[in-house]
Write an enzyme that holds these catalytic residues in place. Sequence first.
Site, PDB file in Angstrom:
ATOM      1  N   ASP A   1     -17.687  27.043  31.452  1.00 15.72           N
ATOM      2  CA  ASP A   1     -18.952  26.944  31.339  1.00 15.72           C
ATOM      3  C   ASP A   1     -19.585  28.299  30.523  1.00 15.72           C
ATOM      4  OD1 ASP A   1     -18.818  24.594  32.820  1.00 15.72           O
ATOM      5  OD2 ASP A   1     -18.267  25.865  34.320  1.00 15.72           O
TER       6      ASP A   1
ATOM      7  N   HIS B   1     -19.255  24.590  39.733  1.00 14.30           N
ATOM      8  CA  HIS B   1     -18.870  24.170  38.390  1.00 14.30           C
ATOM      9  C   HIS B   1     -19.101  22.382  38.498  1.00 14.30           C
ATOM     10  CE1 HIS B   1     -16.507  22.682  34.873  1.00 14.30           C
ATOM     11  NE2 HIS B   1     -15.727  22.159  36.003  1.00 14.30           N
TER      12      HIS B   1
HETATM   13  P1  NAX Z   1      -4.762  15.260  34.065  1.00 18.97           P
HETATM   14  O1  NAX Z   1      -5.201  14.020  35.045  1.00 18.97           O
HETATM   15  O2  NAX Z   1      -4.433  15.113  32.665  1.00 18.97           O
HETATM   16  O3  NAX Z   1      -3.787  15.951  34.903  1.00 18.97           O
HETATM   17  C1  NAX Z   1      -3.743  16.269  36.313  1.00 18.97           C
HETATM   18  C2  NAX Z   1      -2.443  16.172  36.783  1.00 18.97           C
HETATM   19  O4  NAX Z   1      -2.324  16.761  38.207  1.00 18.97           O
HETATM   20  C3  NAX Z   1      -1.532  15.037  36.641  1.00 18.97           C
HETATM   21  O5  NAX Z   1      -0.340  15.180  36.129  1.00 18.97           O
HETATM   22  C4  NAX Z   1      -1.565  14.719  38.098  1.00 18.97           C
HETATM   23  O6  NAX Z   1      -0.373  13.986  38.513  1.00 18.97           O
HETATM   24  C5  NAX Z   1      -1.308  15.801  38.870  1.00 18.97           C
HETATM   25  N1  NAX Z   1      -1.728  16.167  40.208  1.00 18.97           N
HETATM   26  C6  NAX Z   1      -2.275  15.339  41.120  1.00 18.97           C
HETATM   27  N2  NAX Z   1      -2.037  15.621  42.511  1.00 18.97           N
HETATM   28  C7  NAX Z   1      -1.411  16.506  42.433  1.00 18.97           C
HETATM   29  C8  NAX Z   1      -0.789  17.562  43.400  1.00 18.97           C
HETATM   30  N3  NAX Z   1      -1.172  17.260  44.910  1.00 18.97           N
HETATM   31  N4  NAX Z   1       0.001  18.443  43.006  1.00 18.97           N
HETATM   32  C9  NAX Z   1       0.467  18.735  41.836  1.00 18.97           C
HETATM   33  N5  NAX Z   1       0.101  18.105  40.711  1.00 18.97           N
HETATM   34  C10 NAX Z   1      -0.872  17.302  41.010  1.00 18.97           C
HETATM   35  O7  NAX Z   1      -6.094  16.149  34.562  1.00 18.97           O
HETATM   36  P2  NAX Z   1      -6.532  17.457  33.445  1.00 18.97           P
HETATM   37  O8  NAX Z   1      -7.275  16.893  32.281  1.00 18.97           O
HETATM   38  O9  NAX Z   1      -5.190  18.206  33.231  1.00 18.97           O
HETATM   39  O10 NAX Z   1      -7.520  18.117  34.445  1.00 18.97           O
HETATM   40  C11 NAX Z   1      -7.095  18.688  35.883  1.00 18.97           C
HETATM   41  C12 NAX Z   1      -8.159  19.065  36.599  1.00 18.97           C
HETATM   42  O11 NAX Z   1      -9.029  20.117  36.069  1.00 18.97           O
HETATM   43  C13 NAX Z   1      -9.169  17.983  36.849  1.00 18.97           C
HETATM   44  O12 NAX Z   1      -9.632  18.156  38.009  1.00 18.97           O
HETATM   45  C14 NAX Z   1     -10.369  18.170  36.109  1.00 18.97           C
HETATM   46  O13 NAX Z   1     -11.667  17.467  36.684  1.00 18.97           O
HETATM   47  C15 NAX Z   1     -10.390  19.632  36.201  1.00 18.97           C
HETATM   48  N6  NAX Z   1     -11.249  20.589  35.007  1.00 18.97           N
HETATM   49  C16 NAX Z   1     -11.900  21.611  35.499  1.00 18.97           C
HETATM   50  C17 NAX Z   1     -12.551  22.451  35.016  1.00 18.97           C
HETATM   51  C18 NAX Z   1     -13.112  23.853  35.334  1.00 18.97           C
HETATM   52  O14 NAX Z   1     -13.787  24.129  34.633  1.00 18.97           O
HETATM   53  N7  NAX Z   1     -12.940  23.879  36.579  1.00 18.97           N
HETATM   54  C19 NAX Z   1     -12.888  22.164  33.320  1.00 18.97           C
HETATM   55  C20 NAX Z   1     -11.688  21.280  32.904  1.00 18.97           C
HETATM   56  C21 NAX Z   1     -11.110  20.310  33.851  1.00 18.97           C
HETATM   57  O15 NAX Z   1     -12.220  19.067  33.594  1.00 18.97           O
END
Ligand code: NAX
Length: 334
Positions: free
Chosen positions: A159, A187
């Site tokens: 952000d 966020h």
């Molecule tokens: P993806 O859905 O591509 O990847 C997430 C991965 O996490 C998947 O492979 C899933 O199997 C794995 N996962 C789920 N539960 C788990 C657990 N208990 N232990 C280990 N792995 C686990 O999502 P992606 O685009 O990579 O985003 C990941 C996260 O970042 C999401 O929650 C998203 O909302 C968040 N974000 C946060 C941002 C921030 O600024 N704080 C910005 C970017 C993003 O939106």
Amino acid sequence: MSAPIRVLVTGAAGQIAYSLLYSIAKGDVFGKDQPLVLVLLDITPMMTVLEGVVMELEDCALPLLKEVIATDKEEVAFKDLDLAVLVGSMPRREGMERKDLLKANVKIFKSQGAALDKYSKKSVKVVVVGNPANTNCLTALKSAPSIPKDNFSCLTRLDHNRAKAQLALRLHVASDDVKNVIIWGNHSSTQYPDACHATVKVDGKKVGIYEAVKDDSWLKGDFIATVQQRGSAVIKARKLSSAMSAAKAICDHIRSIWFGTPEGEFVSMGVISDGNTYGVAEDLLYSFPVTIKNKTWKIVEGLNINDFSRGKMDLTAKELLDEKETAFEFLSCA
Ligand code: NAX
């Protein structure tokens, strides 16, 4: 060369990790003299995908990458860590209530917090990215009582970078000429991107953003809305959420922790509030402007807060308080 550091990335089979792992492993974050061991955690059904990621990392033939460990077990993943980047979380599914999403994430971050407490170094730095990032970070922090609270932070640097970039685009300058924007709070779309204390370099001279932009209504209106809604705009266009820019922001965030912030500059980061700064309640995981030295952050104090800012800062604090209350209900029974 120094001894390798041990870095965990969770959600390692996901799309953010796909950009992030390469940047970390090739030396963009810790420098070209710092070898590392990468530990990759994902859930069991993703292990085949993760195998592919490991193969690609191997195929990059990166000199700094000493070992890659892929696992679905927390006791393996969290062992002896120097840094944990918690990217994986439960995504919101169609028809899912906000409360159910919080509940599912409390379960994950309670368990990972306990694993940090049990298996990681006490000096481990923990960066939470998975949403709802602030509240997930608070859950992990509360579940790891033997690790200092200040070792935990959540990502609001994306952000922050978005705000910086919007101002730079408006003023036709390089993004690095814009300094000291602030993201306050959560966020989420209630975050407050604040340009009141930001500066820009024009013809070699540092001037305040309000003076340079000369359009208060844009700074108090469209600028804020654009940054708040940027994540949704990317999803609408790409049909996928931000990944490249998220990975870049994670690298920026970690680099700030490891190497500190330049003199006179601050960055935004979600950290624990002690209740004594900017009227934010104690024990909220709130994004503040911070400076960092010797891997320790300090909230920038003494910034003047006008009534407009106060209203926006309180609004996002209220949302965080609600999230915290719901999360803590589940935390006690999870
Ligand atoms: P993806 O859905 O591509 O990847 C997430 C991965 O996490 C998947 O492979 C899933 O199997 C794995 N996962 C789920 N539960 C788990 C657990 N208990 N232990 C280990 N792995 C686990 O999502 P992606 O685009 O990579 O985003 C990941 C996260 O970042 C999401 O929650 C998203 O909302 C968040 N974000 C946060 C941002 C921030 O600024 N704080 C910005 C970017 C993003 O939106």
